[in-house]
Design a protein around this motif. Structure first.
Motif, PDB file in Angstrom:
ATOM      1  N   PRO A 165       0.797  -1.221   0.000  1.00 51.34           N
ATOM      2  CA  PRO A 165       0.000   0.000   0.000  1.00 51.34           C
ATOM      3  C   PRO A 165       0.835   1.280   0.000  1.00 51.34           C
ATOM      4  O   PRO A 165       0.322   2.346  -0.297  1.00 51.34           O
ATOM      5  CB  PRO A 165      -0.836  -0.112   1.278  1.00 51.34           C
ATOM      6  CG  PRO A 165      -0.132  -1.097   2.131  1.00 51.34           C
ATOM      7  CD  PRO A 165       0.633  -2.000   1.217  1.00 51.34           C
TER       8      PRO A 165
ATOM      9  N   GLU B  35       1.975  -6.045   4.129  1.00 52.53           N
ATOM     10  CA  GLU B  35       1.220  -5.479   5.240  1.00 52.53           C
ATOM     11  C   GLU B  35       1.179  -3.972   5.091  1.00 52.53           C
ATOM     12  O   GLU B  35       1.854  -3.397   4.238  1.00 52.53           O
ATOM     13  CB  GLU B  35       1.907  -5.870   6.557  1.00 52.53           C
ATOM     14  CG  GLU B  35       2.037  -7.368   6.743  1.00 52.53           C
ATOM     15  CD  GLU B  35       3.069  -7.727   7.808  1.00 52.53           C
ATOM     16  OE1 GLU B  35       3.751  -6.831   8.331  1.00 52.53           O
ATOM     17  OE2 GLU B  35       3.195  -8.931   8.087  1.00 52.53           O
ATOM     18  N   ASP B  36       0.421  -3.330   5.950  1.00 51.54           N
ATOM     19  CA  ASP B  36       0.410  -1.871   5.973  1.00 51.54           C
ATOM     20  C   ASP B  36       1.831  -1.359   6.167  1.00 51.54           C
ATOM     21  O   ASP B  36       2.615  -1.949   6.909  1.00 51.54           O
ATOM     22  CB  ASP B  36      -0.476  -1.350   7.111  1.00 51.54           C
ATOM     23  CG  ASP B  36      -1.955  -1.529   6.820  1.00 51.54           C
ATOM     24  OD1 ASP B  36      -2.306  -1.733   5.643  1.00 51.54           O
ATOM     25  OD2 ASP B  36      -2.745  -1.467   7.772  1.00 51.54           O
ATOM     26  N   GLY B  37       2.161  -0.278   5.491  1.00 53.05           N
ATOM     27  CA  GLY B  37       3.484   0.323   5.620  1.00 53.05           C
ATOM     28  C   GLY B  37       4.546  -0.303   4.736  1.00 53.05           C
ATOM     29  O   GLY B  37       5.689   0.135   4.745  1.00 53.05           O
TER      30      GLY B  37
END
Length: 179
Positions: free
Chosen positions: A100, A129-131
């Motif tokens: 993302p 994952e996020d980040g």
């Protein structure tokens, strides 16, 4: 996709400002390099808690022709004149995923993990994952070692800091498993 990295370990008292300046002036020269998916200009600095001062660029090449043009071109020749010819590690790409945080300005840290994992299992378990900016999985078939490069927006545990990120053909790197 081919993954590539070389590590230039510098003396403990080396002025890393020289490397930061080199990256600031020369980094943008690869922002439009044909065949290059991604180049992360990576550094590790003793002043930031690293055990070594090191300049360790990491590349994901979309084409072998692009990689060869770089290795036998003026840019790499200049690096060799400044620091000596480094050992260039190369891995065959197995998988690539975008996360993302895929804008170049959001990649600030990198981890590199080399393990003797089972390759099909590692590819099946690959996720972002996020980040996370992106993650690449590649193999060195000489020792059947798996290398996993993960670019993060930020990660306090990451061993490398990204000083510049060139992504001329990032959108053309094949996503997912590469076989």
């Amino acid at each position: 996709m081919q993954a590539m990295q070389y590590e230039i370990t510098l003396p403990a008292d080396y002025d890393m400002g020289i490397i930061r300046e080199r990256v600031a002036t020369k980094g943008p020269l690869l922002d439009d390099f044909p065949g290059l998916g991604l180049k992360a200009y990576l550094v590790r600095e003793r002043a930031d808690g690293s055990p070594v001062n090191q300049y360790s660029p990491f590349y994901l090449w979309r084409t072998v022709a692009g990689m060869n043009t770089f290795l036998w071109g003026d840019g790499f020749r200049g690096l060799c004149e400044s620091f000596g010819r480094p050992v260039v590690q190369q891995w065959t790409g197995l998988a690539f995923l975008r996360g993302p945080a895929t804008t170049p300005t959001r990649a600030g840290k990198v981890t590199r993990r080399i393990t003797p994992e089972e390759i099909p299992d590692a590819v099946a378990e690959l996720k972002v994952e996020d980040g996370v900016h992106s993650v690449a999985l590649a193999v060195d078939t000489r020792g059947w070692e798996l290398v996993r490069f993960t670019l993060y927006e930020d990660n306090p545990a990451a061993e490398y800091t990204v000083r510049h990120l060139s992504t001329p053909e990032l959108d053309q790197l094949p996503v997912g498993r590469h076989w």
